[in-house]
Design an enzyme around this catalytic site. Sequence first.
Site, short mmCIF file in Angstrom:
data_model
loop_
_atom_site.label_atom_id
_atom_site.label_comp_id
_atom_site.label_asym_id
_atom_site.label_seq_id
_atom_site.Cartn_x
_atom_site.Cartn_y
_atom_site.Cartn_z
N HIS A 12 0.84 -1.20 0.00
CA HIS A 12 0.00 0.00 0.00
C HIS A 12 0.88 1.26 0.00
CE1 HIS A 12 0.92 0.94 4.19
NE2 HIS A 12 0.76 -0.34 4.45
N GLY A 13 0.30 2.37 -0.44
CA GLY A 13 1.01 3.65 -0.45
C GLY A 13 1.26 4.17 0.96
N THR A 15 1.16 5.97 4.38
CA THR A 15 0.05 6.44 5.21
C THR A 15 0.55 7.50 6.19
OG1 THR A 15 0.39 4.84 7.00
CG2 THR A 15 -1.00 4.13 5.14
N GLN A 24 1.19 0.46 12.82
CA GLN A 24 -0.20 0.31 12.40
C GLN A 24 -0.74 -1.06 12.71
OE1 GLN A 24 -1.25 3.02 8.76
NE2 GLN A 24 0.56 1.85 8.24
N GLY A 25 0.01 -2.10 12.35
CA GLY A 25 -0.53 -3.45 12.52
C GLY A 25 -1.84 -3.55 11.79
N GLU A 85 -1.95 -7.10 7.78
CA GLU A 85 -0.63 -6.95 8.38
C GLU A 85 -0.55 -7.72 9.69
OE1 GLU A 85 2.43 -6.79 8.02
OE2 GLU A 85 2.78 -4.68 7.51
#
Length: 193
Positions: A12-13, A15, A24-25, A85
């Site tokens: 993903h891009g 964040t 983040q997990g 994730e």
Amino acid sequence: MANYPKIWFLRHGQTEWNRAYRLQGQLDSPLTEQGIADAHRQAAIIGPVLAQKPDIYVSPLGRTRQTAQIALAGTACHYDDRLMEIHAGDWQGRLREDILAESGDWAQQRPSALAIYEKAVGGEGLAAFQARIRSFLDDLTGPTVVVAHGLWGQVMRAQVRGLDMKTAGHLSNDQGCVYVLENGYETLLDAPQ
């Protein structure tokens, strides 16, 4: 080393939490302007691949959905919880620098992000994470595009390439590109910024 079908992997891009070095997990934060640009760069790379009609799997978390919507130009896909994730337990949402500040001597070893998540209090742990990724890989039946996460990608790429998990945490972890895995080898496809 197992023999898996060809895989095109997109992380993903960027964040908001990536930019702040916040774990983040399985929590989420939105893509930054850079993250949106990352996804557009991936779209420029993956377009010809989509014409080949590969299977497409995306993590159900918001940042991957947003990336996939842009990078895959709305192409239909399957969401799979196994692509989420690694869960970072009590450390989800915390700043990396705060965790390391509390970790004494271990912080002096400059642990990789994967090593930090592995040690997360109440987290999923590397063995369970690896088993989840292997389960996904073992179910693949043909060429596949995967949109998932950085640590997920490191572990998956190590598995496909026959590398150990210590090495996995030191693999590149770029955004805005596509990793191609075929016959145990990896190629990085990048577009101009």
